[in-house]
Scaffold this motif. Structure first.
Motif, mmCIF file in Angstrom:
data_model
loop_
_atom_site.group_PDB
_atom_site.id
_atom_site.type_symbol
_atom_site.label_atom_id
_atom_site.label_comp_id
_atom_site.label_asym_id
_atom_site.label_seq_id
_atom_site.Cartn_x
_atom_site.Cartn_y
_atom_site.Cartn_z
ATOM 1 N N MET A 192 0.840 -1.200 0.000
ATOM 2 C CA MET A 192 0.000 0.000 0.000
ATOM 3 C C MET A 192 0.872 1.246 0.000
ATOM 4 O O MET A 192 1.899 1.300 0.676
ATOM 5 N N ILE A 193 0.444 2.235 -0.766
ATOM 6 C CA ILE A 193 1.121 3.532 -0.810
ATOM 7 C C ILE A 193 0.259 4.556 -0.094
ATOM 8 O O ILE A 193 -0.980 4.531 -0.208
ATOM 9 N N ALA A 194 0.866 5.454 0.642
ATOM 10 C CA ALA A 194 0.158 6.560 1.280
ATOM 11 C C ALA A 194 0.391 7.827 0.471
ATOM 12 O O ALA A 194 1.533 8.162 0.148
ATOM 13 N N LEU A 195 -0.687 8.516 0.135
ATOM 14 C CA LEU A 195 -0.614 9.776 -0.596
ATOM 15 C C LEU A 195 -1.117 10.887 0.309
ATOM 16 O O LEU A 195 -2.279 10.885 0.726
ATOM 17 N N ILE A 196 -0.243 11.837 0.606
ATOM 18 C CA ILE A 196 -0.587 12.976 1.450
ATOM 19 C C ILE A 196 -0.846 14.188 0.553
ATOM 20 O O ILE A 196 0.023 14.594 -0.225
ATOM 21 N N VAL B 149 4.437 3.594 11.584
ATOM 22 C CA VAL B 149 4.240 2.341 12.326
ATOM 23 C C VAL B 149 3.456 1.307 11.513
ATOM 24 O O VAL B 149 3.269 0.184 11.969
ATOM 25 N N LEU B 150 3.008 1.680 10.324
ATOM 26 C CA LEU B 150 2.223 0.768 9.481
ATOM 27 C C LEU B 150 3.167 0.046 8.523
ATOM 28 O O LEU B 150 3.637 0.618 7.542
ATOM 29 N N GLU B 151 3.449 -1.213 8.787
ATOM 30 C CA GLU B 151 4.460 -1.942 8.033
ATOM 31 C C GLU B 151 4.116 -2.054 6.557
ATOM 32 O O GLU B 151 5.007 -2.050 5.703
ATOM 33 N N GLU B 152 2.838 -2.170 6.223
ATOM 34 C CA GLU B 152 2.487 -2.404 4.823
ATOM 35 C C GLU B 152 2.592 -1.155 3.958
ATOM 36 O O GLU B 152 2.548 -1.238 2.734
ATOM 37 N N ILE B 153 2.728 0.017 4.569
ATOM 38 C CA ILE B 153 2.942 1.241 3.792
ATOM 39 C C ILE B 153 4.376 1.229 3.289
ATOM 40 O O ILE B 153 5.330 1.330 4.070
ATOM 41 N N THR B 154 4.540 1.094 1.988
ATOM 42 C CA THR B 154 5.880 0.960 1.422
ATOM 43 C C THR B 154 6.489 2.295 1.022
ATOM 44 O O THR B 154 7.713 2.408 0.892
ATOM 45 N N GLU B 155 5.649 3.313 0.814
ATOM 46 C CA GLU B 155 6.166 4.594 0.332
ATOM 47 C C GLU B 155 5.179 5.700 0.687
ATOM 48 O O GLU B 155 3.958 5.487 0.679
ATOM 49 N N VAL C 182 10.222 8.424 1.110
ATOM 50 C CA VAL C 182 9.368 9.599 0.902
ATOM 51 C C VAL C 182 9.751 10.262 -0.407
ATOM 52 O O VAL C 182 10.942 10.417 -0.717
ATOM 53 N N ARG C 183 8.719 10.662 -1.177
ATOM 54 C CA ARG C 183 8.979 11.446 -2.384
ATOM 55 C C ARG C 183 8.002 12.620 -2.446
ATOM 56 O O ARG C 183 6.826 12.471 -2.141
ATOM 57 N N LEU D 24 -4.239 2.308 -2.221
ATOM 58 C CA LEU D 24 -3.842 3.689 -1.941
ATOM 59 C C LEU D 24 -4.576 4.235 -0.725
ATOM 60 O O LEU D 24 -5.810 4.238 -0.680
ATOM 61 N N LEU D 25 -3.810 4.694 0.256
ATOM 62 C CA LEU D 25 -4.331 5.424 1.407
ATOM 63 C C LEU D 25 -4.147 6.906 1.138
ATOM 64 O O LEU D 25 -3.023 7.359 0.918
ATOM 65 N N VAL D 26 -5.242 7.656 1.124
ATOM 66 C CA VAL D 26 -5.197 9.090 0.830
ATOM 67 C C VAL D 26 -5.503 9.867 2.104
ATOM 68 O O VAL D 26 -6.502 9.601 2.785
ATOM 69 N N LEU D 27 -4.636 10.831 2.425
ATOM 70 C CA LEU D 27 -4.793 11.623 3.643
ATOM 71 C C LEU D 27 -4.631 13.099 3.332
ATOM 72 O O LEU D 27 -3.805 13.487 2.505
#
Length: 248
Positions: free
Chosen positions: A1-5, A44-50, A76-77, A109-112
């Motif tokens: 999973m990717i996190a998008l801020i 702390v979320l292991e599955e967040i890869t980027e 981080v990018r 995708l996790l969007v925040l």
């Protein structure tokens, strides 16, 4: 999973504080910024890869400086959407689609929102997403009518499926507030382009799930934790005083 801020806004209501400093980089707990606190929730979320952070051309150098000083465990990018003024902004959904097209994202995708201070961890939300195996929104009970009129409002069935979702309703149908924390399955991501091509509003991030829930199943995850978005200089000063006091 990717996190998008999402951090491409200009926060004009906070001027002059945000004239030269992006809202997510305002310090709220000593020298720690809104973004620092948000990233701590993600580390702390292991599955967040980027972690992808999308911003605008005006604030891109500030986020690059933040990234260069970041020493945490996540990759981080910083992505520049190319806009330079509030009049040019792509909107939250426009920025999501910009990132999806540029990066060719092939993950969930996790969007925040980059300007929220969260009073809870996100592990339970991710566990819920995997359990129901469908796109998810995050909700909490909101009993203040004016707040409901300023956010998304949902109706849910007994299994927390989304029956309706309306952004900034003048006459809210429930007290279930929708906040800017979304999890989308990888298979859903191509629908952002379809939504925009059909003339969908690119601005508030809740407009996309408002459109999506009638086309495929979407579930809601309840939190009882706080979600704070600082909208005025006075509210920012109050938050900073309270969080700094908590740290002491």
């Amino acid at each position: 999973m990717i996190a998008l801020i999402l951090a491409a806004g200009y926060a004009t209501r906070l001027y002059p504080l945000t004239k030269d400093t992006p809202k997510p980089l305002l310090p709220v707990q000593g020298s720690r910024t809104i973004l620092d606190l948000l990233v701590e929730r993600l580390e702390v979320l292991e599955e967040i890869t980027e972690l992808l952070i999308v911003t605008n051309d005006r604030f891109y150098p500030a986020f690059e400086r933040w990234e260069q000083s970041y020493t945490g465990p996540k990759q981080v990018r910083i992505l520049n959407d190319g806009t330079a003024s509030p009049e040019e902004r792509l909107g939250a959904i426009g920025d999501i689609n910009f990132v999806l097209e540029r990066e060719q994202v092939q993950d969930d995708l996790l969007v925040l929102a980059g300007d929220n201070v969260l009073g809870f961890g996100l592990a339970g939300y991710l566990d819920y997403f995997h359990r129901v195996n469908t796109d998810c929104i995050l909700v909490r009970t909101v009993d203040d009518l004016e707040e409901l009129r300023s956010i998304g409002v949902a109706e849910l069935d007994n299994e927390l499926r989304v029956l309706s979702l309306e952004e900034k309703p003048q006459h809210p149908r429930s007290n279930i507030g929708v906040f800017a924390l979304y999890i989308y399955k990888q298979s859903t991501l191509p629908l952002f382009e379809r939504y925009l091509a059909a003339g969908g509003n690119p601005d508030a991030p809740s407009y996309f799930p408002e459109w999506l829930h009638s086309r495929q199943e979407m579930r809601a995850y309840y939190t009882e934790g706080t979600i704070e978005d600082v909208g005025t200089p006075e509210a920012y000063a109050e938050m900073r005083a309270r969080l700094s006091s908590n740290e002491a």
